[in-house]
Design a protein around this motif. Structure first.
Motif, mmCIF file in Angstrom:
data_model
loop_
_atom_site.group_PDB
_atom_site.id
_atom_site.type_symbol
_atom_site.label_atom_id
_atom_site.label_comp_id
_atom_site.label_asym_id
_atom_site.label_seq_id
_atom_site.Cartn_x
_atom_site.Cartn_y
_atom_site.Cartn_z
ATOM 1 N N GLU A 191 0.903 -1.221 0.169
ATOM 2 C CA GLU A 191 -0.029 -0.078 0.124
ATOM 3 C C GLU A 191 0.642 1.235 -0.096
ATOM 4 O O GLU A 191 0.387 2.469 -0.271
ATOM 5 C CB GLU A 191 -0.983 0.011 1.286
ATOM 6 N N ILE A 192 2.029 1.158 0.562
ATOM 7 C CA ILE A 192 2.983 2.229 0.489
ATOM 8 C C ILE A 192 3.825 2.492 -0.696
ATOM 9 O O ILE A 192 3.984 3.660 -1.308
ATOM 10 C CB ILE A 192 4.114 2.103 1.920
ATOM 11 N N TYR A 199 -3.264 15.261 10.440
ATOM 12 C CA TYR A 199 -2.294 15.884 9.459
ATOM 13 C C TYR A 199 -2.723 15.681 8.056
ATOM 14 O O TYR A 199 -2.901 14.551 7.482
ATOM 15 C CB TYR A 199 -0.978 15.332 9.624
ATOM 16 N N LEU A 200 -2.787 16.884 7.351
ATOM 17 C CA LEU A 200 -2.928 16.985 5.788
ATOM 18 C C LEU A 200 -1.924 17.263 5.179
ATOM 19 O O LEU A 200 -1.059 18.301 5.141
ATOM 20 C CB LEU A 200 -3.922 17.789 5.338
ATOM 21 N N ALA A 201 -1.054 16.205 4.551
ATOM 22 C CA ALA A 201 0.321 16.403 4.196
ATOM 23 C C ALA A 201 0.602 16.749 2.731
ATOM 24 O O ALA A 201 -0.528 16.200 1.886
ATOM 25 C CB ALA A 201 1.348 15.255 4.399
ATOM 26 N N THR A 202 1.320 17.653 2.155
ATOM 27 C CA THR A 202 1.372 18.053 0.906
ATOM 28 C C THR A 202 2.918 17.603 0.521
ATOM 29 O O THR A 202 3.836 18.410 0.490
ATOM 30 C CB THR A 202 1.410 19.438 0.636
ATOM 31 N N PRO A 203 3.140 16.305 -0.140
ATOM 32 C CA PRO A 203 4.570 15.963 -0.527
ATOM 33 C C PRO A 203 5.077 16.727 -1.408
ATOM 34 O O PRO A 203 4.426 17.019 -2.536
ATOM 35 C CB PRO A 203 4.267 14.401 -0.566
ATOM 36 N N VAL A 204 6.345 16.926 -1.507
ATOM 37 C CA VAL A 204 7.193 17.695 -2.526
ATOM 38 C C VAL A 204 7.193 16.480 -3.709
ATOM 39 O O VAL A 204 7.718 15.270 -3.492
ATOM 40 C CB VAL A 204 8.523 18.095 -2.234
ATOM 41 N N LYS A 205 6.785 16.749 -4.909
ATOM 42 C CA LYS A 205 6.677 15.721 -6.000
ATOM 43 C C LYS A 205 8.315 15.429 -6.185
ATOM 44 O O LYS A 205 9.070 16.424 -6.321
ATOM 45 C CB LYS A 205 5.990 16.527 -7.298
ATOM 46 N N GLY A 206 8.298 14.031 -6.463
ATOM 47 C CA GLY A 206 9.743 13.659 -6.766
ATOM 48 C C GLY A 206 10.553 13.523 -5.465
ATOM 49 O O GLY A 206 11.886 13.189 -5.676
ATOM 50 N N GLN A 207 10.064 13.642 -4.347
ATOM 51 C CA GLN A 207 10.945 13.516 -3.117
ATOM 52 C C GLN A 207 10.333 12.434 -2.310
ATOM 53 O O GLN A 207 9.488 12.634 -1.707
ATOM 54 C CB GLN A 207 10.928 15.018 -2.048
ATOM 55 N N PHE A 208 10.764 11.299 -2.602
ATOM 56 C CA PHE A 208 10.111 9.909 -2.132
ATOM 57 C C PHE A 208 10.124 10.002 -0.702
ATOM 58 O O PHE A 208 8.940 9.515 -0.062
ATOM 59 C CB PHE A 208 11.074 8.723 -2.697
ATOM 60 N N GLU A 209 11.058 10.486 -0.080
ATOM 61 C CA GLU A 209 10.888 10.583 1.586
ATOM 62 C C GLU A 209 9.675 11.378 1.981
ATOM 63 O O GLU A 209 9.009 10.579 2.884
ATOM 64 C CB GLU A 209 12.044 11.257 2.193
ATOM 65 N N GLN A 210 9.242 12.184 1.483
ATOM 66 C CA GLN A 210 7.870 13.041 1.777
ATOM 67 C C GLN A 210 6.655 12.035 1.401
ATOM 68 O O GLN A 210 5.608 12.222 1.963
ATOM 69 C CB GLN A 210 7.935 14.525 1.203
ATOM 70 N N LEU A 249 1.128 8.270 7.010
ATOM 71 C CA LEU A 249 0.112 9.079 7.589
ATOM 72 C C LEU A 249 -1.358 8.398 7.201
ATOM 73 O O LEU A 249 -2.182 8.236 8.037
ATOM 74 C CB LEU A 249 -0.046 10.389 7.084
ATOM 75 N N GLU A 250 -1.770 8.119 5.984
ATOM 76 C CA GLU A 250 -3.122 7.698 5.327
ATOM 77 C C GLU A 250 -2.960 6.208 5.776
ATOM 78 O O GLU A 250 -4.081 5.672 6.346
ATOM 79 C CB GLU A 250 -3.034 7.717 4.122
ATOM 80 N N TYR A 251 -2.009 5.414 5.879
ATOM 81 C CA TYR A 251 -2.038 3.827 5.948
ATOM 82 C C TYR A 251 -2.174 3.776 7.606
ATOM 83 O O TYR A 251 -3.000 2.777 7.949
ATOM 84 C CB TYR A 251 -0.732 3.446 5.920
ATOM 85 N N LEU A 252 -1.650 4.616 8.443
ATOM 86 C CA LEU A 252 -2.097 4.514 9.646
ATOM 87 C C LEU A 252 -3.231 5.093 10.222
ATOM 88 O O LEU A 252 -3.839 4.936 11.526
ATOM 89 C CB LEU A 252 -0.928 5.051 10.534
#
Length: 353
Positions: free
Chosen positions: A138-139, A282-293, A300-303
């Protein structure tokens, strides 16, 4: 023991947690020499004497996405001056400091110094979880190419170490030896913060990609939003309808975080870890192309602690607000821990070297 401590300057989270660890090392009686690149230099030199600035990687960002070609060109341009300067500084270190051990928070030059001088290298960061642990389908779904690329980049940064301490707000199965998972490294201000639940939602966003975000938030007129980062160089609060644009103050920011109903922000590890510890959805906005984010947002969604949206629109904010109570209930099961686990294991490892 003399410890050379290297801190990567890309992203302030590395500097914030390194400050906590370095203070503890000094309390233990160790002598610490700090080398750091980027914005983290200005931050750390306020707390410690004799901090050396070195050259390091700088990411070029546009529309909340890492620009690979532009980043590569920037690295090539700056390396002509930066690399020789780094080499000079490390020759000086050899003569003056002669460290017994290196600790690196994702900083390559300090690790290279350790390899070349055959002294132990210890890694303390969150990035290594990407390559040293297994992750559920799922991740990783739809992101396997990015995962493989991220693993290669992370391996090239710190290819080997005597031990890897990985800070994480989620659990993952370890697949490599010499690896220990520990809770997020927290500032005392976060550990001691008094939590409450007021009506406001904290927004932390510095990317110009989200310059239209205030107009979207105004549509939720019954909810107050306290916004940090979108308007820089503010000296006082600026109020517009249900929005309050805040000048940055560490004390006020932590107070607003600890009392928030929820958080909207980037998927950087430090703020996510602090929010989860304080029980904030938390509503997260990951940086595109930065896999860590990306992986932080997906966990966050999975848990069930929150959700993610790389583009952040009215619909995702509406769903987040609707789901806040559910996320908050899920966060009640999060095991809140301070830094003692890392400090005890780190001290034991240093004594064994």
């Amino acid at each position: 023991m003399k410890i050379l401590y290297g801190v990567v300057g890309e992203g302030m989270g590395h500097a914030i947690r390194s400050q906590v660890v370095i203070k503890k090392l000094l309390e233990m009686g160790h002598e610490v020499k700090i080398v750091v690149s980027g914005r983290a230099y200005e931050f750390l030199k306020k707390s410690f004497e004799g901090v050396d600035k070195i050259w390091g990687l700088t990411m070029v960002m546009e529309d909340n996405e890492i620009q690979i070609k532009e980043t590569a060109l920037e690295v090539l341009k700056n390396s002509l001056e930066g690399l020789p300067e780094n080499i000079k500084k490390y020759f000086k270190l050899t003569k003056k400091f002669e460290p017994d051990c290196v600790i690196s928070d994702f900083e390559t030059w300090s690790a290279l110094y350790g390899y070349n001088n055959r002294i132990p290298v210890i890694s303390i960061d969150n990035m290594q979880i990407i390559r040293r642990c297994w992750h559920p389908d799922e991740i990783l779904r739809g992101r396997h190419k990015e995962w493989n690329l991220a693993k290669s980049v992370i391996k090239s940064k710190i290819p080997t170490a005597n031990h890897y301490f990985i800070t994480t707000f989620f659990q993952a199965k370890i697949k490599k030896e010499k690896t220990t998972l520990v809770p997020p490294i927290l500032r005392n201000e976060i550990i001691n913060a008094k939590t409450s639940e007021k009506d406001h939602i904290l927004v932390y966003q510095t990317s110009e990609t989200f310059k239209d975000l205030p107009e979207i938030l105004k549509k939720f007129s019954d909810i107050p939003f306290k916004i940090y980062g979108l308007r820089r160089n503010l000296e006082t609060e600026v109020k517009e309808d249900n929005l309050t644009f805040c000048p940055f103050s560490e004390k006020t920011f932590i107070e607003d975080l600890a009392s928030a109903k929820g958080v909207i922000g980037s998927a950087g590890f430090t703020l996510v870890g602090e929010a989860v510890y304080l029980g904030k959805p938390y509503l997260a906005t990951p940086v595109k192309g930065q896999f860590e984010q990306i992986i932080n947002g997906r966990y966050l969604e999975y848990l069930g602690y929150g959700m993610q949206d790389e583009n952040l629109d009215e619909f995702s904010i509406k769903y987040f607000i609707k789901s806040i109570e559910e996320f908050r209930r899920n966060l009640l099961s999060y095991p809140k821990k301070d830094n003692s686990e890392l400090f005890e294991k780190l001290e034991k490892l240093l004594n064994s070297l």
